[in-house]
Scaffold this motif. Structure first.
Motif, PDB file in Angstrom:
ATOM      1  N   UNK A   1       0.831  -1.210   0.000  1.00  0.00           N
ATOM      2  CA  UNK A   1       0.000   0.000   0.000  1.00  0.00           C
ATOM      3  C   UNK A   1       0.863   1.257   0.000  1.00  0.00           C
ATOM      4  N   UNK A   2       1.927   1.248   0.784  1.00  0.00           N
ATOM      5  CA  UNK A   2       2.825   2.409   0.844  1.00  0.00           C
ATOM      6  C   UNK A   2       3.520   2.625  -0.493  1.00  0.00           C
ATOM      7  N   UNK A   3       3.979   1.535  -1.114  1.00  0.00           N
ATOM      8  CA  UNK A   3       4.639   1.654  -2.427  1.00  0.00           C
ATOM      9  C   UNK A   3       3.661   2.200  -3.459  1.00  0.00           C
ATOM     10  N   UNK A   4       2.445   1.655  -3.465  1.00  0.00           N
ATOM     11  CA  UNK A   4       1.449   2.121  -4.429  1.00  0.00           C
ATOM     12  C   UNK A   4       1.087   3.582  -4.210  1.00  0.00           C
ATOM     13  N   UNK A   5       0.940   3.977  -2.961  1.00  0.00           N
ATOM     14  CA  UNK A   5       0.613   5.370  -2.653  1.00  0.00           C
ATOM     15  C   UNK A   5       1.728   6.301  -3.129  1.00  0.00           C
ATOM     16  N   UNK A   6       2.980   5.887  -2.917  1.00  0.00           N
ATOM     17  CA  UNK A   6       4.109   6.709  -3.351  1.00  0.00           C
ATOM     18  C   UNK A   6       4.132   6.825  -4.876  1.00  0.00           C
ATOM     19  N   UNK A   7       3.878   5.722  -5.564  1.00  0.00           N
ATOM     20  CA  UNK A   7       3.868   5.745  -7.028  1.00  0.00           C
ATOM     21  C   UNK A   7       2.724   6.616  -7.549  1.00  0.00           C
ATOM     22  N   UNK A   8       1.572   6.541  -6.899  1.00  0.00           N
ATOM     23  CA  UNK A   8       0.449   7.383  -7.316  1.00  0.00           C
ATOM     24  C   UNK A   8       0.764   8.860  -7.142  1.00  0.00           C
ATOM     25  N   UNK A   9       1.375   9.223  -6.027  1.00  0.00           N
ATOM     26  CA  UNK A   9       1.748  10.627  -5.810  1.00  0.00           C
ATOM     27  C   UNK A   9       2.757  11.080  -6.863  1.00  0.00           C
ATOM     28  N   UNK A  10       3.739  10.237  -7.144  1.00  0.00           N
ATOM     29  CA  UNK A  10       4.755  10.570  -8.147  1.00  0.00           C
ATOM     30  C   UNK A  10       4.106  10.750  -9.520  1.00  0.00           C
ATOM     31  N   UNK A  11       3.199   9.859  -9.882  1.00  0.00           N
ATOM     32  CA  UNK A  11       2.506   9.935 -11.158  1.00  0.00           C
ATOM     33  C   UNK A  11       1.656  11.200 -11.249  1.00  0.00           C
ATOM     34  N   UNK A  12       0.973  11.536 -10.168  1.00  0.00           N
ATOM     35  CA  UNK A  12       0.147  12.742 -10.152  1.00  0.00           C
ATOM     36  C   UNK A  12       1.007  13.989 -10.355  1.00  0.00           C
ATOM     37  N   UNK A  13       2.133  14.064  -9.669  1.00  0.00           N
ATOM     38  CA  UNK A  13       3.033  15.225  -9.829  1.00  0.00           C
ATOM     39  C   UNK A  13       3.532  15.327 -11.261  1.00  0.00           C
ATOM     40  N   UNK A  14       3.902  14.180 -11.855  1.00  0.00           N
ATOM     41  CA  UNK A  14       4.404  14.176 -13.224  1.00  0.00           C
ATOM     42  C   UNK A  14       3.319  14.624 -14.195  1.00  0.00           C
ATOM     43  N   UNK A  15       2.111  14.105 -14.040  1.00  0.00           N
ATOM     44  CA  UNK A  15       1.026  14.472 -14.940  1.00  0.00           C
ATOM     45  C   UNK A  15       0.615  15.922 -14.775  1.00  0.00           C
ATOM     46  N   UNK A  16       0.645  16.441 -13.546  1.00  0.00           N
ATOM     47  CA  UNK A  16       0.333  17.861 -13.334  1.00  0.00           C
ATOM     48  C   UNK A  16       1.374  18.731 -14.025  1.00  0.00           C
ATOM     49  N   UNK A  17       2.638  18.334 -13.930  1.00  0.00           N
ATOM     50  CA  UNK A  17       3.705  19.074 -14.598  1.00  0.00           C
ATOM     51  C   UNK A  17       3.535  19.063 -16.104  1.00  0.00           C
ATOM     52  N   UNK A  18       3.159  17.908 -16.649  1.00  0.00           N
ATOM     53  CA  UNK A  18       2.939  17.805 -18.086  1.00  0.00           C
ATOM     54  C   UNK A  18       1.768  18.683 -18.519  1.00  0.00           C
ATOM     55  N   UNK A  19       0.694  18.665 -17.749  1.00  0.00           N
ATOM     56  CA  UNK A  19      -0.476  19.482 -18.085  1.00  0.00           C
ATOM     57  C   UNK A  19      -0.133  20.965 -18.014  1.00  0.00           C
ATOM     58  N   UNK A  20       0.651  21.325 -17.027  1.00  0.00           N
ATOM     59  CA  UNK A  20       1.056  22.727 -16.876  1.00  0.00           C
ATOM     60  C   UNK A  20       1.922  23.155 -18.059  1.00  0.00           C
ATOM     61  N   UNK A  21       2.836  22.276 -18.473  1.00  0.00           N
ATOM     62  CA  UNK A  21       3.704  22.598 -19.605  1.00  0.00           C
ATOM     63  C   UNK A  21       2.890  22.712 -20.883  1.00  0.00           C
TER      64      UNK A  21
END
Length: 54
Positions: free
Chosen positions: A11-31
């Motif tokens: 659960x901790x690994x999945x939560x960390x990966x989800x947060x990382x993915x969200x940050x990456x996608x937000x950055x892509x959308x912003x760009x």
């Protein structure tokens, strides 16, 4: 390691990966939003994309 500990670690690994993915996608959308504001798509000439029928 018990199954509950394994599940908690998973659960901790999945939560960390989800947060990382969200940050990456937000950055892509912003760009993407920033690049659209700087260079909007050029407008085609009126009627250039239509077919003239007799």
């Amino acid at each position: 390691m018990s199954k509950t500990e394994q599940a908690a670690q998973r659960e901790q690994r999945l939560a960390a990966k989800l947060r990382e993915n969200l940050r990456r996608r937000k950055g892509q959308a912003k760009a993407r939003a920033g690049s659209e504001q700087q260079a909007p798509n050029p407008q085609a000439a009126p009627g250039a994309d239509t077919v003239n029928k007799p």
